[in-house]
Design an enzyme around this catalytic site. Sequence first.
Site, short mmCIF file in Angstrom:
data_model
loop_
_atom_site.label_atom_id
_atom_site.label_comp_id
_atom_site.label_asym_id
_atom_site.label_seq_id
_atom_site.Cartn_x
_atom_site.Cartn_y
_atom_site.Cartn_z
N HIS A 32 0.81 -1.22 0.00
CA HIS A 32 0.00 0.00 0.00
C HIS A 32 0.85 1.27 0.00
O HIS A 32 0.34 2.35 -0.25
CB HIS A 32 -0.99 0.00 1.18
CG HIS A 32 -0.40 0.28 2.51
ND1 HIS A 32 -0.03 -0.71 3.40
CD2 HIS A 32 -0.13 1.44 3.13
CE1 HIS A 32 0.44 -0.15 4.50
NE2 HIS A 32 0.39 1.15 4.37
N ASP A 48 -0.06 -7.59 1.58
CA ASP A 48 0.44 -6.21 1.63
C ASP A 48 1.97 -6.22 1.63
O ASP A 48 2.62 -5.92 2.63
CB ASP A 48 -0.11 -5.50 2.88
CG ASP A 48 0.13 -4.00 2.85
OD1 ASP A 48 0.57 -3.49 1.80
OD2 ASP A 48 -0.14 -3.34 3.88
N GLN A 93 1.49 6.22 12.29
CA GLN A 93 1.54 6.89 11.00
C GLN A 93 2.98 7.13 10.58
O GLN A 93 3.81 7.56 11.36
CB GLN A 93 0.80 8.24 11.05
CG GLN A 93 -0.70 8.13 11.09
CD GLN A 93 -1.24 8.16 12.49
OE1 GLN A 93 -0.50 8.04 13.46
NE2 GLN A 93 -2.55 8.31 12.62
N GLY A 94 3.28 6.84 9.32
CA GLY A 94 4.63 7.04 8.80
C GLY A 94 5.52 5.82 8.90
O GLY A 94 6.59 5.79 8.32
N ASP A 95 5.08 4.79 9.67
CA ASP A 95 5.90 3.59 9.85
C ASP A 95 5.59 2.50 8.83
O ASP A 95 6.31 1.49 8.76
CB ASP A 95 5.70 3.01 11.25
CG ASP A 95 6.32 3.88 12.34
OD1 ASP A 95 7.41 4.43 12.09
OD2 ASP A 95 5.71 4.03 13.41
N SER A 96 4.53 2.65 8.05
CA SER A 96 4.13 1.61 7.10
C SER A 96 5.29 1.15 6.24
O SER A 96 6.13 1.95 5.81
CB SER A 96 3.02 2.12 6.19
OG SER A 96 1.77 2.01 6.80
#
Length: 268
Positions: free
Chosen positions: A85, A131, A220-223
């Site tokens: 993603h 994913d 958030q931002g760690d994906s």
Amino acid sequence: MADIRRRMWSVAGLLAAATLSSGLLTTAANASDRDALTAKVPPIVGGQPAKIADHPWVVYLTDTQGNQFCGGTLAKANKIVTAAHCVSGEKPELVQVVAGREDKQTSEGKVAKVTGIWVHPNFQNANSGADVAVLTLDQELQQQPLAVAEKGDTSLYETGKTSTVLGWGATAEGGQASQTLQKAEVPLVSDQECQKAYPQYKSDAMVCAGLPQGGVDSCQGDSGGPLVVENKLIGIVSTGNGCARPNAPGIYTRVATYHDDVQAQLGS
């Protein structure tokens, strides 16, 4: 499962995102996203500073302007494993990989261009599994790669096993992004417990990690960043309900399930 993706904006969307006030997300879906964030949006919750020298294989992704939006793992000198993603639908020339840089405000390490993006063919969205993506770089990096979990590595996924997650994402839900690499240790959660938190959880495609009381989690931002057990990449930061909430562990891509597909992209 609700829309609990950890990626909010596409790489191109970062330019539009820059017009928003610092750290504010504008929609309910965006508010629980964990990846496409500018440097002004938050890192790992409940973590601590980490040394890039101790984790040379962890990298982050940026747009061509240098805005970090996801993490990744060096699995071969010129190959990065990340979340699908993070890069699905993106053009390779719009994505860069930064390796060997602990502090995003410095110029340390190496910036590599992406020449190819492979997204798992079964990927639809972060809530449906598969994913995982592999990026091909324009150069071979000198950092030490991390081994990828294999299908036979069942012991690495035992309930309660301590895992380490790393990234430059938010330190609090809705908070600011970290300028420096962070890490946190979280126990793996049983499939049964994860199923209670997320009814559509897929044990063959995902693995959960977190504390019952919350307080420690990717955000958030760690994906796309790594979840590591015994020096192997066992998970990829994928999704979750907010960040570090009680009884809402983080969901990670179960890397061992996709080992053969990933290995085919890495080559011999």
